[in-house]
Design a protein around this motif. Structure first.
Motif, PDB file in Angstrom:
ATOM      1  N   GLN A 140      78.058  68.623  40.595  1.00 44.89           N
ATOM      2  CA  GLN A 140      78.650  69.122  39.349  1.00 44.89           C
ATOM      3  C   GLN A 140      78.381  70.615  39.152  1.00 44.89           C
ATOM      4  OE1 GLN A 140      77.131  66.245  39.738  1.00 44.89           O
ATOM      5  NE2 GLN A 140      77.856  64.671  38.340  1.00 44.89           N
ATOM      6  N   VAL A 141      77.142  71.040  39.449  1.00 41.49           N
ATOM      7  CA  VAL A 141      76.779  72.442  39.234  1.00 41.49           C
ATOM      8  C   VAL A 141      77.660  73.354  40.097  1.00 41.49           C
ATOM      9  CG1 VAL A 141      74.955  74.147  39.622  1.00 41.49           C
ATOM     10  CG2 VAL A 141      74.412  71.981  38.494  1.00 41.49           C
ATOM     11  N   PHE A 143      80.601  72.732  41.255  1.00 35.99           N
ATOM     12  CA  PHE A 143      81.987  72.740  40.767  1.00 35.99           C
ATOM     13  C   PHE A 143      82.120  73.569  39.483  1.00 35.99           C
ATOM     14  CE2 PHE A 143      82.979  69.015  43.546  1.00 35.99           C
ATOM     15  CZ  PHE A 143      84.041  69.618  44.202  1.00 35.99           C
ATOM     16  N   VAL A 144      81.117  73.506  38.603  1.00 35.79           N
ATOM     17  CA  VAL A 144      81.201  74.295  37.360  1.00 35.79           C
ATOM     18  C   VAL A 144      81.254  75.790  37.693  1.00 35.79           C
ATOM     19  CG1 VAL A 144      80.015  74.940  35.219  1.00 35.79           C
ATOM     20  CG2 VAL A 144      80.145  72.545  35.877  1.00 35.79           C
TER      21      VAL A 144
ATOM     22  N   ILE B  37      78.541  62.371  33.240  1.00 34.02           N
ATOM     23  CA  ILE B  37      79.409  63.547  33.417  1.00 34.02           C
ATOM     24  C   ILE B  37      79.617  63.826  34.904  1.00 34.02           C
ATOM     25  CG2 ILE B  37      79.570  66.042  33.011  1.00 34.02           C
ATOM     26  CD1 ILE B  37      79.894  64.286  30.488  1.00 34.02           C
ATOM     27  N   ASP B  38      80.854  63.736  35.334  1.00 30.33           N
ATOM     28  CA  ASP B  38      81.180  64.055  36.735  1.00 30.33           C
ATOM     29  C   ASP B  38      81.677  65.505  36.807  1.00 30.33           C
ATOM     30  OD1 ASP B  38      83.660  63.896  35.600  1.00 30.33           O
ATOM     31  OD2 ASP B  38      84.150  61.954  36.483  1.00 30.33           O
ATOM     32  N   SER B  39      82.163  65.911  37.986  1.00 25.28           N
ATOM     33  CA  SER B  39      82.494  67.335  38.155  1.00 25.28           C
ATOM     34  C   SER B  39      83.613  67.787  37.212  1.00 25.28           C
ATOM     35  CB  SER B  39      82.860  67.614  39.612  1.00 25.28           C
ATOM     36  OG  SER B  39      83.890  66.759  40.036  1.00 25.28           O
ATOM     37  N   ALA B  42      82.240  68.085  33.758  1.00 26.78           N
ATOM     38  CA  ALA B  42      81.278  69.193  33.695  1.00 26.78           C
ATOM     39  C   ALA B  42      82.021  70.515  33.489  1.00 26.78           C
ATOM     40  CB  ALA B  42      80.449  69.242  34.978  1.00 26.78           C
ATOM     41  N   ILE B  43      83.135  70.696  34.194  1.00 25.93           N
ATOM     42  CA  ILE B  43      83.937  71.915  34.003  1.00 25.93           C
ATOM     43  C   ILE B  43      84.533  71.921  32.596  1.00 25.93           C
ATOM     44  CG2 ILE B  43      86.049  73.119  34.716  1.00 25.93           C
ATOM     45  CD1 ILE B  43      85.460  72.403  37.555  1.00 25.93           C
ATOM     46  N   THR B  46      81.872  72.881  30.015  1.00 20.81           N
ATOM     47  CA  THR B  46      81.485  74.295  30.085  1.00 20.81           C
ATOM     48  C   THR B  46      82.586  75.194  29.512  1.00 20.81           C
ATOM     49  OG1 THR B  46      80.361  73.681  32.122  1.00 20.81           O
ATOM     50  CG2 THR B  46      80.429  76.017  31.613  1.00 20.81           C
ATOM     51  N   VAL B  62      74.477  78.076  35.044  1.00 19.08           N
ATOM     52  CA  VAL B  62      75.029  76.711  35.109  1.00 19.08           C
ATOM     53  C   VAL B  62      73.949  75.641  35.320  1.00 19.08           C
ATOM     54  CG1 VAL B  62      76.625  75.194  36.342  1.00 19.08           C
ATOM     55  CG2 VAL B  62      77.290  77.543  35.847  1.00 19.08           C
ATOM     56  N   PRO B  63      72.985  75.843  36.241  1.00 21.54           N
ATOM     57  CA  PRO B  63      71.977  74.783  36.429  1.00 21.54           C
ATOM     58  C   PRO B  63      71.071  74.597  35.214  1.00 21.54           C
ATOM     59  CG  PRO B  63      71.945  76.369  38.255  1.00 21.54           C
ATOM     60  CD  PRO B  63      72.778  76.960  37.171  1.00 21.54           C
ATOM     61  N   MET B  66      71.375  71.004  31.719  1.00 23.04           N
ATOM     62  CA  MET B  66      71.240  69.624  32.179  1.00 23.04           C
ATOM     63  C   MET B  66      71.071  68.634  31.021  1.00 23.04           C
ATOM     64  SD  MET B  66      71.744  69.393  35.236  1.00 23.04           S
ATOM     65  CE  MET B  66      72.121  70.534  36.487  1.00 23.04           C
TER      66      MET B  66
END
Lengths: 471, 89
Positions: A140-141, A143-144, B37-39, B42-43, B46, B62-63, B66
């Motif tokens: 996920q990180v 991709f974000v 939450i998948d990719s 997650a986008i 954000t 981004v990291p 969480m």
């Protein structure tokens, strides 16, 4: 019950495309009384087939992906029980990309693809391995971090050879309607990981068998599919949805309605009288839909032996500059556009070919359909020598045809154009103005195609079931 | 200027995108494990946060998102930086 009494359901779904059917399948299996309302005479949306002159043609979608063990599509179709009704076969290779200087073959075995590609581009050997590894393992990180990047940016972060970048971008262009300089990096990456690395799946007997199976499961679970029924408006009381009114005057009642249909019409027509959504309708009107496609359906006589491998998507790139091709396509200059795809059907009787095309206008396609068919046919004949003498039948579908059959705004093939600049508006667009009203389908997400539609239908069903449980 | 309740706004975004009830989202809630939450989501989260607070989440930040608490801390920090920059300008 008298004829005018409205029917009451636990959930009404507008549109029997894959997202609507998947959503309906989950809700019906959870015990809800579901009705799916579809304006066409068959379920499927872009996932339909039709018969003409003894040939069976898939209308638009001609294969799908993400059906590996553990893939979303496999999980969803298994949970609903579709895999017990239809047989799904995988073709190998799923895709072949032919450029002026080299050929890229996308095998079912990714390592074979990576190995072959490294032989053609020895200087990019490590980059090729890193790229495919990223596509299949990114979290996920990672991709974000792509949230505001294009697929071109992503490709250039791995590769130096521009010919390789553009050849790799071709199936993303075909499956997304945008060149690498414009399409969202996430969308491009997902087209790769879900359509290409894990692609080439086909429903035995024609693509129509998949939506038919979903509809059958809905019926088996006390649900209904009503075809040839157009929804005229979404009904509400206060801030809550109460049902829909059909064009034939019939009213269907429910406290849950899923609009798994075109979003522009949902806001400008279906919701016109039920909410104060003028601001939202105005914003929607400024958004850019994805491009459409021009599709050619070709029927071949049985004696022809010069066809390409059945079930494999063959992509042709005659010039590496996809930005220029995109700008030519936008001007309807198809003669000089340099990208198209064709696929010989598994029964070796038909070819489906398509190229990206803009909606232009209904009048434009009335005047130019025949010429575009003939010009496109000449391009395919260059790729399949001797084909001309074996064609028994052919016909084309223009963006206007696709709009007529699916009601997708301007015949858009992929919902909104998946550009980084539209991401926030795509997310905002699915924010429901009414309690009990949900949105599903390719207009609601930066996800793509059949995997995106399955995901969206499943996600919407989960939301409804969760809300019901909490009530 | 009306103060924005950052936590409340982020809970609203998380609830809307994940489909999980607002009342079930706590400061320690892990976005990936608890909210599934998948990719793609997650986008979406954000980008929705960026738009709501008119901020830009940098790659290195981004990291740091969480949990709900971490998301609130990051937004608070980015809003403070923005306000400082505005004062300087």
């Amino acid at each position: 019950m008298s004829k005018t009494d409205p029917s009451t359901y636990d959930a009404i779904i507008i549109g029997a495309g894959i997202s609507g059917l998947v959503c309906g399948g989950y809700l019906a299996k959870a015990g809800m009384k579901v009705v799916v309302v579809e304006q066409h005479d068959k379920p499927g949306g872009y996932f339909t087939s039709f018969k003409r002159k003894g040939f069976l043609f898939d209308a638009a979608a001609h294969s799908f992906g993400n059906y590996r063990a553990g893939g979303h599509v496999r999980k969803i179709l298994t949970e609903i029980g579709v895999d017990e009704i239809v047989t799904i076969k995988r073709y190998d290779p799923s895709d072949v990309i032919i450029s002026p200087d080299f050929t890229i073959t996308l095998w079912n075995d990714m390592q074979q693809t990576v190995g072959d590609l490294a032989k053609s581009f020895p200087k990019e050997k490590d980059n090729i391995a890193r790229f495919f590894n990223f596509l299949t393992t990114a979290n996920q990180v990672e991709f974000v971090r792509l949230k505001d990047k294009t697929f071109g940016h992503l490709l250039r972060s791995f590769f130096e050879d521009t010919r390789l970048v553009n050849a790799l971008a071709l199936p993303v262009f075909g499956n997304g309607g945008l060149p690498p300089s414009r399409i969202h990096a996430f969308s491009g990456a997902k087209i790769y990981s879900e359509f290409l690395i894990d692609g080439g799946y086909y429903v035995e007997g024609g693509i129509q068998n998949l939506p038919n199976a979903l509809a059958r499961i809905i019926r088996q679970n006390n649900g209904e599919l009503r075809c040839r029924r157009l929804v005229k408006s979404i009904l509400s009381k206060g801030r809550s949805v109460t049902g829909v009114e059909l064009e034939n005057g019939e009213t269907l009642l429910s406290s849950y309605v899923v609009a798994a249909c075109d979003m522009t019409q949902t806001y400008t027509a279906l919701l016109r009288e039920s909410t104060d959504n003028e601001e939202k309708a105005a914003r929607i009107s400024t958004m850019i839909p994805s491009l459409s496609t021009f599709i050619l359906y070709i029927g071949i006589d049985r004696s022809f032996e010069g066809l390409t491998q059945p079930g494999t998507n063959i992509w042709h790139l005659t010039d590496y500059d996809l930005d220029q091709t995109y700008s030519r396509i936008m001007k309807c200059d198809f003669d000089r556009s340099c990208a198209f795809m064709f696929r010989v059907s598994p029964d070796l009787r038909t070819i489906l070919a398509f190229m990206t095309a803009p909606f232009a206008s209904v009048q434009f396609w009335k005047e130019n359909k025949k010429k575009t068919e003939e010009d496109f046919l000449r391009k395919i004949e260059k790729a399949i020598p001797e084909l001309k003498r074996h064609i028994v039948y052919y016909d084309g579908a223009t963006p206007a045809t696709l709009q007529r059959y699916t009601l997708n705004h301007q015949g858009a093939a992929f919902g909104w154009a998946k550009m980084p600049s539209q991401t926030a508006d795509i997310i905002a667009g699915k924010r429901s103005p009414l309690q009990g009203l949900y949105f599903a389908g390719h207009w609601t997400s930066i996800g793509f195609g059949m995997p995106g539609a399955c995901y969206s239908g499943h996600d919407t069903a989960r939301r409804i079931l969760r809300t019901r449980k909490n009530q | 200027m009306v103060a924005i309740n950052v936590e409340k706004e982020i809970i609203s975004i998380l609830s809307e995108i994940s489909g999980v009830d607002e009342s079930d989202i706590k400061p320690e809630t892990d976005l990936v494990k608890d909210l599934d939450i998948d990719s793609i989501k997650a986008i979406e989260i954000t980008v929705a946060i960026e738009k709501k607070f008119k901020i830009s989440v940098r790659d290195e930040d981004v990291p740091k998102i969480m949990t709900l608490r971490q998301a609130v801390e990051l937004v608070d920090q980015l809003l403070a930086q923005k306000n400082t920059a505005n004062v300087k300008n």
